[in-house]
Design a protein around this motif. Sequence first.
Motif: not given
Length: 553
Positions: A321-326
Amino acid sequence: MKKALSVLLCAVLLLAASAPAVFAEDTVMISSSSVPATVAYIGSDSRLATIANVFAGYIEKITGIPASVSSSAPEANGFVLDLQTTERVFGGYDLSVSGSVVTIAASDVRGIANGMYDFLHEYCGCAWYTQDAVVVPQAEAITVPGGLSKTYETFFEYADTDWVSPHYEEFSVANGLNGIYSPVSATYGGKVTYPGGFCHTLSTNFVSANTYFDEHPEYFSYRKSEGGRTKDQLCLSNPEVIELVKQQAINVAATQTSRNGAINIISLTQDDNQRYCECDNCQAIVDRYGGQQSGIMLWFVNQVAEAVEEAGYDNVVIDTFAYQYTRKPPKDIRPRDNVCVRLCSIECCFAHALNDPDCSMNTSFMDDLKEWAKLSDRLYVWDYTTNYAQTIGIFPDFGVLQSNIQTFYENNVKGIYEEGAYYMSSCNAEFGDLRSYMIARLLKDPYCDIKAEMQGFYKGFYGAAATQISEFIDFITEHAGNSQGHLGIYYSMRDTLHGWKNKDIERMDKLWEDAIAATADDETANARVLRSQLSWRYWKSVNKVAEFSRLQS
């Protein structure tokens, strides 16, 4: 990633020699006065016979001409659909007309199926709006422009949504879907799979906290504020964790993946919380890659992807993921060629287009999208299409769906998952049927005439109430969002429409009243109108207007 299936499918509508067809100069036709019609296929793959039978069935439904199926090519006279092999990528095809021959050519079974359904949609007027709203027009003739030459390449290697309609195979195949929520069988070429879990797999499916935490708490995230380890995420810098995930991913590749059809993706994705590891070793790796948590995630996933590839699984992609904190891209590291990054738009506004430079909720996401597009050759997007706090309520995102999907395509995105009301397993609340059809058509072709597709849906799904439903959708689209025009996926119904006046409420009520009256003699359409109206009634109840006003006795 896969070997192309060599197929040859020849579908021929052969007019009887005793009743030769007459073709206009610029058309190929089959007339209802001509019998019989034959759909023929060439090749040993039994799936071709299935597709040929489906094709023949639709031709007969449209024209009334009895259509038979043959495994050998007839003489080239009459109306001919000749499906042959080509070098098209998975799902793509060539369609051409030469004289009285129409050719659909593809290198795999899914391409053949796509070509068949696209032919029926574009040249015969068929449409698959939902499982039980299928339009097959009756016609005396099927006419195709002479000299036509068309190439279709799939825009996205992964195209899926989890609204109810795609749970049915023909809807998914006819409209080009191919993800995990689309039950596309091997008969139609298969789909992209996620063996080992679709999402939030680290500390759950891979190195499960339930299995490892008691004996090895050091495998899991350290939280400074708590002074200890938690079960919520993995410690990605721990070498034993890396080796365990390598072994488990290789085991999934060995036991759960298939070389038939499409891509296998093993998801190594953070659990759905913000409790990433803050130990010194993890922080040092984060700092190395620009201070972004995405840096250590890519560092971790790249190592697993390398091990899977070295084990011989060239048909497997590792994703993260590139999701929220990433979500923010890292510095000085790129995903390997066999790594997919799924960028998630959860924080965005869905009333303004994502590329609207004046929308404060979207500009940061667009910056991230452009940077990830530079870093990754296999960038996917996880997008959102419903209100998760109040699913039955109005979520007027219809005005941005096309623009957003075009933006993804133009920024190197290779796959899109449009998340909807995945927890509504048997009923599309609000306008889920319309939205899932729009999504499917746009994933198939982001530049299609979506307004025409919507008008077709209104007529095919709501029957005599099409005009009223169309006007209502236009109204909520024009007034989408809160007082600043923003629309989030957890907004109250008080913030989903703005700028309305009491006279607008009265006008919308009249539209629904007329829609119900117009479908009074059509039980199916009437039920669909009443179900969709629930979203309007719910919106009114939250906003305490009309019959829900406190002023009502």
